[in-house]
Design a protein around this motif. Structure first.
Motif, PDB file in Angstrom:
ATOM      1  N   ARG A  83     -10.330 -85.235 -46.977  1.00 59.71           N
ATOM      2  CA  ARG A  83     -11.437 -85.109 -47.928  1.00 59.71           C
ATOM      3  C   ARG A  83     -10.987 -85.535 -49.314  1.00 59.71           C
ATOM      4  N   ILE A  85      -7.324 -78.781 -44.263  1.00 60.00           N
ATOM      5  CA  ILE A  85      -7.900 -80.044 -44.724  1.00 60.00           C
ATOM      6  C   ILE A  85      -6.930 -80.680 -45.716  1.00 60.00           C
ATOM      7  N   ARG A 118     -18.693 -78.349 -38.990  1.00 58.19           N
ATOM      8  CA  ARG A 118     -19.093 -77.291 -39.928  1.00 58.19           C
ATOM      9  C   ARG A 118     -20.127 -77.881 -40.872  1.00 58.19           C
ATOM     10  N   PRO A 131      -6.083 -75.448 -38.455  1.00 55.31           N
ATOM     11  CA  PRO A 131      -5.502 -76.513 -39.280  1.00 55.31           C
ATOM     12  C   PRO A 131      -6.109 -76.591 -40.678  1.00 55.31           C
ATOM     13  N   THR A 136     -16.798 -77.811 -54.262  1.00 56.25           N
ATOM     14  CA  THR A 136     -17.344 -76.909 -53.243  1.00 56.25           C
ATOM     15  C   THR A 136     -16.892 -75.472 -53.492  1.00 56.25           C
ATOM     16  N   VAL A 137     -15.600 -75.208 -53.284  1.00 58.38           N
ATOM     17  CA  VAL A 137     -15.002 -73.890 -53.518  1.00 58.38           C
ATOM     18  C   VAL A 137     -13.588 -74.145 -54.038  1.00 58.38           C
ATOM     19  N   VAL A 139      -6.501 -85.422 -38.029  1.00 60.70           N
ATOM     20  CA  VAL A 139      -6.320 -84.809 -39.348  1.00 60.70           C
ATOM     21  C   VAL A 139      -7.664 -84.807 -40.071  1.00 60.70           C
ATOM     22  N   PRO A 197     -10.950 -75.459 -34.848  1.00 62.53           N
ATOM     23  CA  PRO A 197     -10.385 -74.142 -34.559  1.00 62.53           C
ATOM     24  C   PRO A 197     -10.967 -73.047 -35.451  1.00 62.53           C
TER      25      PRO A 197
HETATM   26  O1  TXA Z   1     -14.856 -77.599 -49.171  1.00 62.56           O
HETATM   27  C1  TXA Z   1     -13.842 -77.475 -48.475  1.00 62.56           C
HETATM   28  O2  TXA Z   1     -13.683 -78.096 -47.417  1.00 62.56           O
HETATM   29  C2  TXA Z   1     -12.765 -76.515 -48.995  1.00 62.56           C
HETATM   30  C3  TXA Z   1     -12.204 -77.067 -50.295  1.00 62.56           C
HETATM   31  C4  TXA Z   1     -11.032 -76.288 -50.788  1.00 62.56           C
HETATM   32  O3  TXA Z   1     -11.890 -78.424 -50.139  1.00 62.56           O
HETATM   33  N1  TXA Z   1     -11.745 -76.318 -48.014  1.00 62.56           N
HETATM   34  C5  TXA Z   1     -11.937 -75.586 -46.881  1.00 62.56           C
HETATM   35  O4  TXA Z   1     -10.812 -75.430 -46.079  1.00 62.56           O
HETATM   36  O5  TXA Z   1     -12.997 -75.076 -46.605  1.00 62.56           O
HETATM   37  P1  TXA Z   1     -10.705 -74.337 -44.923  1.00 62.56           P
HETATM   38  O6  TXA Z   1      -9.291 -74.360 -44.504  1.00 62.56           O
HETATM   39  O7  TXA Z   1     -11.220 -73.033 -45.415  1.00 62.56           O
HETATM   40  O8  TXA Z   1     -11.574 -74.909 -43.759  1.00 62.56           O
HETATM   41  C6  TXA Z   1     -11.117 -76.012 -43.014  1.00 62.56           C
HETATM   42  C7  TXA Z   1     -11.939 -76.194 -41.757  1.00 62.56           C
HETATM   43  C8  TXA Z   1     -11.559 -75.160 -40.722  1.00 62.56           C
HETATM   44  O9  TXA Z   1     -12.743 -74.741 -40.058  1.00 62.56           O
HETATM   45  C9  TXA Z   1     -10.634 -75.934 -39.789  1.00 62.56           C
HETATM   46  O10 TXA Z   1     -10.630 -75.423 -38.490  1.00 62.56           O
HETATM   47  C10 TXA Z   1     -11.231 -77.331 -39.852  1.00 62.56           C
HETATM   48  O11 TXA Z   1     -11.640 -77.468 -41.192  1.00 62.56           O
HETATM   49  N2  TXA Z   1     -10.244 -78.373 -39.518  1.00 62.56           N
HETATM   50  C11 TXA Z   1      -9.135 -78.728 -40.218  1.00 62.56           C
HETATM   51  N3  TXA Z   1      -8.452 -79.703 -39.584  1.00 62.56           N
HETATM   52  C12 TXA Z   1      -9.152 -80.005 -38.458  1.00 62.56           C
HETATM   53  C13 TXA Z   1      -8.972 -80.940 -37.389  1.00 62.56           C
HETATM   54  N4  TXA Z   1      -7.939 -81.758 -37.340  1.00 62.56           N
HETATM   55  N5  TXA Z   1      -9.895 -80.955 -36.400  1.00 62.56           N
HETATM   56  C14 TXA Z   1     -10.958 -80.124 -36.447  1.00 62.56           C
HETATM   57  N6  TXA Z   1     -11.192 -79.228 -37.423  1.00 62.56           N
HETATM   58  C15 TXA Z   1     -10.293 -79.159 -38.418  1.00 62.56           C
END
Ligand code: TXA
Ligand code: MG
Length: 347
Positions: free
Chosen positions: A123, A67, A197, A65, A37-38, A120, A227
């Motif tokens: 992925r 991933i 998302r 939070p 993805t990125v 949590v 969040p």
């Molecule tokens: O494609 C992807 O998902 C990429 C690559 C690196 O794997 N990662 C990514 O991570 O986009 P980040 O941190 O930019 O986005 C994570 C999203 C955020 O919108 C965050 O709020 C949500 O996932 N998230 C993480 N843990 C969560 C939880 N327990 N409940 C709800 N949303 C959560």
């Protein structure tokens, strides 16, 4: 801090680079690595020091939070209370791949990772280097996108270097990302599945596998389910004007209206950059053009962030981009990112 850039060529060098990065992760270092993805900014979820470094380096608010990336579904189940049947079906179908599942977590997962939520996000990425790295590290990796908070996500090692060189331990170059926008985040912790998302796996695909309705979440609620939804995101260094197509106009009319918008900006004395499908170039008078290739939703997803990064050094004052007419699938994911990147959305 010196950042080690690893650009392995061939199987032997790749194995050595992965081993080197894995040792760094085990010792509490921070490593940027490619996914489909990125690029992600990885930290051992059991190293509090590394997790804090990730938040600090990104400038990420602590209530957003991370991933957790795993190499197998079994590694995911070690971090959850139980894997519901729905999740099993999705893992079987879409892992490894661009789908993140939000599940009830167990006590093994540190609060810093989940911003103290009782869920949590998990992925299993589909990039061979990512999988090899998680396996070699021997621990799950928390990994947000490897950009400074609020900037466009990196889809190439060069984007990571530009934003994070000198701030992290290692950058592992695996070439350009195949999907180009972040994973779909699906909440399976509530009674009904809900997309938090939109991303690489579409709602239609999820509904096909689950054989039930999957809701699309809306932003702007007081306590967002994800969040991350409340923060402005993915924004390029320059203002981005996003022009939406109207239902009652055809493509030719939309192009004329878009071209007029570009002209208005130039008449104000601004240098204008345009991101649009290749075929639009001939009809538009602008200072810099970035081709969104044939403009299919999959093309847009793959090159959109690259386009936003490309203008960072192009000396333009404003960016203009036409919205996508299609609805559903990848088109929704692309429009979600463009709306967040835009400083104004024009109808
Ligand atoms: O494609 C992807 O998902 C990429 C690559 C690196 O794997 N990662 C990514 O991570 O986009 P980040 O941190 O930019 O986005 C994570 C999203 C955020 O919108 C965050 O709020 C949500 O996932 N998230 C993480 N843990 C969560 C939880 N327990 N409940 C709800 N949303 C959560
Ligand atoms: Mg991100």
């Amino acid at each position: 801090m010196d950042t080690l850039l690893l650009q392995p060529v061939g199987a032997r060098e790749r194995a050595r680079a992965v081993e080197h990065a894995a040792v760094c992760l085990r010792q509490g270092g921070v490593v940027a690595f490619p996914t489909e993805t990125v690029y992600g900014l990885g930290a051992n979820i059991f190293s509090e020091r590394a997790l804090h470094a990730v938040f600090r380096v990104k400038g990420r608010p602590p209530d957003n939070p991370l991933i957790v990336h795993v190499a197998t579904p079994d590694q995911a189940s070690e971090l959850t209370e139980a894997i519901p049947p729905r999740a099993h079906a999705l893992m079987e179908k879409f892992w490894p791949g661009p789908l993140t599942l939000v599940l009830r977590r167990n006590a093994l997962v540190p609060d810093v990772v989940t911003a103290a939520l009782d869920t949590v996000a998990l992925r299993m990425p589909a990039h061979p280097l990512a999988l090899a790295l998680i396996r070699a590290a021997g621990v799950p990796l928390a990994a947000p996108s490897a950009n400074r908070s609020g900037n466009p996500s990196p889809t190439d090692a060069a984007h990571v270097i530009a934003q994070l060189a000198g701030r992290i331990d290692v950058i592992l170059d695996g070439g350009p990302c195949r999907v180009g926008i972040e994973s779909t985040v699906l909440d399976l912790a509530a009674s009904r599945p809900r997309i938090l998302r939109p991303g690489g796996v579409t709602r239609e695909q999820l509904e096909d596998t689950l054989r039930c309705h999957v809701a699309a979440a809306r932003g702007g609620t007081l306590r967002p389910a994800s969040p991350g939804m409340k923060y402005r995101h993915y924004a390029p260094a320059h203002p981005l004007l996003l022009l939406l197509p109207r239902r009652d106009e055809d493509d030719a009319q939309f192009r004329i209206r878009f071209s007029a918008m570009v002209q208005r900006q130039r008449l104000r004395g601004l240098r204008v950059g345009v991101l649009a499908p290749r075929a639009w170039k001939s009809g538009i008078d602008c200072d810099a053009f970035f081709s969104l290739e044939s403009g299919t939703p999959a093309d847009l997803a793959r090159v959109m962030y690259r386009g936003l990064h490309a203008f960072d050094d192009a000396g333009v004052d404003v960016l203009c981009c036409p919205g996508v007419r299609e609805e559903g699938g990848m088109a929704d994911a692309v429009m979600n990112r463009l709306r967040k990147a835009a400083s104004s959305v024009i109808r």
